[in-house]
Scaffold this motif. Structure first.
Motif, PDB file in Angstrom:
ATOM      1  N   HIS A 323       0.640  -1.106   0.055  1.00  0.00           N
ATOM      2  CA  HIS A 323      -0.020   0.127  -0.004  1.00  0.00           C
ATOM      3  C   HIS A 323       1.035   1.214  -0.047  1.00  0.00           C
ATOM      4  O   HIS A 323       2.104   1.244   0.317  1.00  0.00           O
ATOM      5  CB  HIS A 323      -1.006   0.058   1.234  1.00  0.00           C
ATOM      6  N   GLY A 324       0.204   2.362  -0.305  1.00  0.00           N
ATOM      7  CA  GLY A 324       1.004   3.664  -0.273  1.00  0.00           C
ATOM      8  C   GLY A 324      -0.016   4.528   0.563  1.00  0.00           C
ATOM      9  O   GLY A 324       0.265   4.663   1.804  1.00  0.00           O
ATOM     10  N   CYS A 325      -0.609   5.560  -0.358  1.00  0.00           N
ATOM     11  CA  CYS A 325      -1.133   6.486   0.153  1.00  0.00           C
ATOM     12  C   CYS A 325      -2.378   6.235   1.037  1.00  0.00           C
ATOM     13  O   CYS A 325      -2.653   7.308   1.957  1.00  0.00           O
ATOM     14  CB  CYS A 325      -1.797   7.517  -1.221  1.00  0.00           C
ATOM     15  N   ARG A 326      -3.163   5.233   1.066  1.00  0.00           N
ATOM     16  CA  ARG A 326      -3.999   4.752   1.649  1.00  0.00           C
ATOM     17  C   ARG A 326      -5.289   5.813   1.564  1.00  0.00           C
ATOM     18  O   ARG A 326      -6.298   5.858   2.402  1.00  0.00           O
ATOM     19  CB  ARG A 326      -3.936   4.943   3.327  1.00  0.00           C
ATOM     20  N   MET A 327      -5.482   6.421   0.444  1.00  0.00           N
ATOM     21  CA  MET A 327      -6.413   7.586   0.059  1.00  0.00           C
ATOM     22  C   MET A 327      -6.938   7.341  -1.303  1.00  0.00           C
ATOM     23  O   MET A 327      -7.466   8.212  -1.882  1.00  0.00           O
ATOM     24  CB  MET A 327      -5.950   9.038   0.453  1.00  0.00           C
ATOM     25  N   GLY A 328      -6.581   6.257  -1.885  1.00  0.00           N
ATOM     26  CA  GLY A 328      -7.340   6.072  -3.370  1.00  0.00           C
ATOM     27  C   GLY A 328      -6.420   6.748  -4.400  1.00  0.00           C
ATOM     28  O   GLY A 328      -6.680   6.863  -5.729  1.00  0.00           O
ATOM     29  N   ILE A 329      -5.054   7.462  -4.302  1.00  0.00           N
ATOM     30  CA  ILE A 329      -4.560   7.995  -5.278  1.00  0.00           C
ATOM     31  C   ILE A 329      -3.414   7.254  -5.959  1.00  0.00           C
ATOM     32  O   ILE A 329      -3.393   7.263  -7.502  1.00  0.00           O
ATOM     33  CB  ILE A 329      -3.640   9.241  -4.906  1.00  0.00           C
ATOM     34  N   CYS A 330      -2.616   6.277  -5.346  1.00  0.00           N
ATOM     35  CA  CYS A 330      -1.467   5.879  -5.950  1.00  0.00           C
ATOM     36  C   CYS A 330      -1.639   4.440  -6.478  1.00  0.00           C
ATOM     37  O   CYS A 330      -0.820   3.926  -7.330  1.00  0.00           O
ATOM     38  CB  CYS A 330      -0.378   5.866  -4.702  1.00  0.00           C
ATOM     39  N   HIS A 331      -2.598   3.521  -6.248  1.00  0.00           N
ATOM     40  CA  HIS A 331      -2.951   2.246  -6.616  1.00  0.00           C
ATOM     41  C   HIS A 331      -1.988   1.487  -6.499  1.00  0.00           C
ATOM     42  O   HIS A 331      -1.738   0.317  -7.189  1.00  0.00           O
ATOM     43  CB  HIS A 331      -3.154   2.453  -8.286  1.00  0.00           C
ATOM     44  N   THR A 332      -1.089   1.636  -5.290  1.00  0.00           N
ATOM     45  CA  THR A 332      -0.199   0.428  -4.989  1.00  0.00           C
ATOM     46  C   THR A 332      -0.969  -0.655  -4.507  1.00  0.00           C
ATOM     47  O   THR A 332      -0.516  -1.875  -4.433  1.00  0.00           O
ATOM     48  CB  THR A 332       0.716   0.913  -3.892  1.00  0.00           C
ATOM     49  N   CYS A 333      -2.049  -0.492  -3.979  1.00  0.00           N
ATOM     50  CA  CYS A 333      -2.851  -1.450  -3.196  1.00  0.00           C
ATOM     51  C   CYS A 333      -3.693  -2.266  -4.020  1.00  0.00           C
ATOM     52  O   CYS A 333      -4.515  -3.090  -3.509  1.00  0.00           O
ATOM     53  CB  CYS A 333      -3.729  -0.837  -1.853  1.00  0.00           C
ATOM     54  N   GLN A 359      -9.267  -1.601  -5.569  1.00  0.00           N
ATOM     55  CA  GLN A 359      -8.111  -0.750  -4.780  1.00  0.00           C
ATOM     56  C   GLN A 359      -8.596  -0.802  -3.156  1.00  0.00           C
ATOM     57  O   GLN A 359      -9.577  -0.434  -2.715  1.00  0.00           O
ATOM     58  CB  GLN A 359      -8.496   0.666  -5.047  1.00  0.00           C
ATOM     59  N   CYS A 361      -7.740   0.134  -0.316  1.00  0.00           N
ATOM     60  CA  CYS A 361      -7.751   0.997   0.755  1.00  0.00           C
ATOM     61  C   CYS A 361      -9.121   1.753   0.478  1.00  0.00           C
ATOM     62  O   CYS A 361      -9.352   2.704   1.444  1.00  0.00           O
ATOM     63  CB  CYS A 361      -6.354   1.944   0.520  1.00  0.00           C
TER      64      CYS A 361
END
Ligand code: FES
Lengths: 373, 399
Positions: A323-333, A359, A361
């Protein structure tokens, strides 16, 4: 995969293999195949596509589509299905369709026959919009619903509507090999005009003494007419020796349930072969409640509510997903939905198609679901 | 909510809490409305772009080979240095433009998951590998997570000065910054290599916070990617050119080794064209006059509305025509890109006027200007901030 092996033995260690390794390096980070695709999409090896060669309307709602598959295709066995990908409104979908042509067809093409179902976005597109010259992604033929090669079985086909397609492929194949088995065919369709392959079936019936066709046109029968639906009595009347035959059934769920019950009661389940229409969509629960979340790769299952994001659920369960930003921006999750239903907490949109990207997060469970984590 | 109240006090804007939240909702509305309307035309856009880019790359390389047949040694009517250089240059420029398109309008945006919604298995953020020395997944981390989440937060966003430059007076001056005009030019020329080494982990080792050994697997991954790129551009394509030229050298007096270096040189120039262009566009995104930077305290506990305002204040656009926007990977719409990082880039031009109007309605600045204004002030800041001091943007941001 089989075609890959075949290809590498064909060019095995030879100069062609050597050359393609070299050109792949020159195309890095792509493959040679990505550039070959610019010339002819059928020559690619990084994915398989098929070109639409012809379309033919079978009934007012069903269409047969002739496809020419690209390199790496392998022949199908009559009764098997393929996955077809189509982009509708920019989005890519995949569905499974039975091949309706016989493998003996000599021109390297195969056909699928699709009926436009109400509310079926993809089937509508295939029946109404797909045109000659389009390219569609295809998978290799799969499935174990086919006649055995060797033993002289005596098949009984029970089909309804577009469930005719695997039986049609089998019949065409037996005809092409000139070894039509002694077969009985019970087929349900609304009316003679709305019978997919109706004409062809009747012609085979007239020409082949080993083949007996019983058509049941449900629209012509009263709603309470017992002949409308599959039952043991009807079966015994139309095919008295049913117990000594191998049954191949394909059609809507109701029909298959009735058939299954009959064969089980007779203790003949091993003689019954069933092809179900695959359900690609999970049921959307009316009001989003939580459910059981399964993390397939970790072999873990936990309870989750409809408001906690799945990233949290996974972490609380002891997993450590990316995961990354935990707010829906980075799509790592991002992960894939293997089955079931999840809801995007931002839009309320429900994702229920197996294979959809989730996603984690910003998505929560909406009923049971299974994630590729 | 007291938390939002304190956060508001920290942002350099003259808006009430309610106004900031309303601004956030209006931005959300633009975002979801656009996502809702995505469809076939967007898919055709990216598919055609990818086709064009691949055709351009291949044709460019072929043209470079073709130019070898115009060497004066050939002695035919068209053979001359002039003709050869023109064709070679054309090939090099085509390859350079193809690399620009791939890196900026295609890969950068694909890696932002802008096209994941199509579910096209070939155009997915987690599988795309780009024509660049930096491995895609490494870059996605340092860019999508670090830079886009912590935009312009001094001490968090690695892109603030890339660790070697002082781009805002909020960074404390140090004598090492005296050299930054030199770094500026060097980074422009070697931008690709710079991006590949642009990692928090590497910074940590250089600054002694981490052990060298921990870096090994990371350097291995980067190394493998770099090798793939070097092998392609500086070994194989030149070597194939030289091999083709070998029989030719029996007839005309020209060494295959010279040919090797000509093609390798052409590829190097193409890579540098891409480096310079990407550097210029990207530096115009966050470092021209009037762009805000932030401290960690300013962003602590920020709401969605605050986040939007920080992205707006921390980014700058470049004006230009449609072709310019495509070639800049739509990073000429840096503001829109930072507000909506996963919206497909071909939609930025159409949301830009709405974002601008919304900013105006709330009296917020919308930093846009010509390439010369934006790049000019970036250069000027770079020179100015090499020395101690420097001017901060106004304490209250207004339109
Ligand atoms: S963690 Fe960044 S999008 Fe989910």
């Amino acid at each position: 995969m089989i075609p890959r092996d075949q290809e590498s033995t064909r060019s095995g260690g030879g100069w062609l293999h050597w050359l393609s390794t070299l050109t792949d390096m020159m195309a890095y980070p792509l493959k040679t195949s990505h550039y070959v695709e610019l010339v002819n999409p059928l020559w690619t090896t990084h994915k398989m596509q098929a070109r639409v060669e012809a379309v033919w309307d079978e009934t007012s709602h069903a269409r047969t589509i002739t496809l020419r598959p690209g390199a790496n295709w392998r022949g199908h066995r009559p009764g098997q299905h393929v996955r077809i990908g189509v982009a509708v409104d920019g989005k890519h979908y995949t569905r499974t369709y039975t091949v309706s042509s016989a493998p003996e067809r000599g021109d390297g093409c195969f056909t699928i026959t699709v009926k436009a179902i109400d509310g079926g976005r993809l089937s509508h597109y295939l029946v109404r919009k797909l045109k000659v010259g389009d390219y569609v992604p295809v998978g290799l033929p799969q499935g174990d619903f086919y006649l055995p090669d060797a033993s002289p079985t005596q098949p009984l086909f029970i089909t309804a509507g577009s469930g005719i397609t695997p039986a049609m492929s089998m019949l065409r194949s037996m005809l092409a090999q000139q070894r039509m088995a002694n077969s009985v065919h019970i087929h349900y369709a609304p009316s003679p005009q709305e019978t997919i392959f109706g004409q062809e079936l009747r012609e085979i019936d007239a020409a082949q003494k080993h083949y007996t066709l019983h058509e049941i046109h449900t629209a012509a029968l009263a709603a309470d007419d017992p002949a409308r639906h599959f039952s043991l009595e009807n079966l015994a009347r139309l095919c008295p020796d049913w117990q000594s035959r191998d049954c191949y059934a394909c059609g809507p769920a109701d029909l298959l349930r009735a058939v299954e019950a009959t064969w089980e009661e007779a203790g003949l389940a091993h003689r019954l072969h069933i092809e179900r229409f695959r359900a690609d969509l999970a049921e959307v629960p009316d009001d989003a409640v939580g459910g059981r979340v399964r993390f397939a790769n970790s072999d873990l299952e936990v309870e989750a509510d409809s408001a906690t994001n799945l990233l949290r659920v996974a972490e609380d369960a002891g997993l450590n997903p990316p995961h990354g930003c935990r707010m829906g921006i980075c799509h790592t999750c991002n992960t894939t939905l293997k089955s079931g239903c999840v809801r995007d907490l931002r839009t309320g949109e429900v994702l229920n198609e197996a294979g959809a990207i989730v996603q984690t997060c910003v998505c929560a469970a909406a009923g049971d679901c299974e994630l590729d984590l | 909510m007291s938390q939002t109240a304190t956060a508001k006090a920290r942002l350099p804007v003259d808006l009430t809490d309610e106004e900031i939240e309303a601004f956030g909702r209006d931005m959300d509305a633009i975002y979801y409305e656009t996502l809702e309307s995505r469809g076939e035309r967007d898919r055709l856009y990216i598919l055609r772009l990818i086709r064009t880019q691949r055709t351009l790359a291949f044709s460019g390389r072929m043209l470079m080979y073709a130019s070898l047949f115009l060497l004066p040694a050939w002695d035919h009517a068209l053979a001359s240095w002039g003709a050869m250089i023109i064709v070679m240059a054309l090939g090099v420029v085509m390859l350079g433009v193809a690399k620009i398109l791939e890196n900026m309008e295609i890969a950068h945006n694909v890696l932002h998951a802008q096209w994941d919604w199509m579910k096209d298995p070939d155009i997915q953020s987690n599988t795309w590998e780009w024509d660049n020395m930096s491995p895609s997944d490494r870059w996605m981390h340092s860019h999508n997570v670090v830079h886009h989440t912590w935009t312009n937060v001094v001490g968090k966003d690695l892109d603030v000065g890339y660790g070697i430059m002082r781009v805002t007076p909020m960074q404390e001056w140090h004598p090492k910054y005296l050299l930054q005009p030199v770094w500026f030019v060097l980074l422009a020329l070697l931008f690709e290599e710079g991006v590949a080494l642009h990692e928090q982990a590497i910074v940590d080792v250089v600054e002694g916070r981490k052990d060298r050994k921990e870096l090994k697997p990371l350097l291995k991954r980067i190394g493998a990617k770099v090798w793939g790129q070097v092998r392609k551009d500086y070994l194989l394509w030149p070597a194939v050119g030289a091999v083709v030229a070998m029989p030719i050298s029996l007839f005309v007096d020209f060494s295959p080794i010279t040919i090797f270096f000509m093609i390798a040189g052409g590829n190097a120039v193409a890579n540098i064209i891409r480096n310079l262009w990407a550097f210029m566009i990207i530096f115009c995104g966050h470092f021209p006059e009037g762009v805000y930077s932030f401290t960690e305290e300013q962003v602590d506990g920020e709401s969605r509305g605050h986040w939007y305002i920080r992205q707006l204040l921390g980014s700058a656009n470049i004006q230009g025509g449609p072709l310019f926007h495509v070639l800049s990977g739509n990073l000429s719409h840096q503001i829109e890109h930072h507000l909506f990082p996963d919206m497909c880039s071909n939609r930025y031009p159409e949301v830009a006027p709405r974002v601008r109007a919304l900013a105006a309605r709330y009296g917020l600045p919308y930093n846009t200007g010509s390439l010369w204004r934006q790049f000019g002030t970036t250069w000027r800041n770079n020179l100015r901030l090499a020395l101690p001091g420097g001017k901060l943007p106004p304490a209250v941001a207004t339109a």
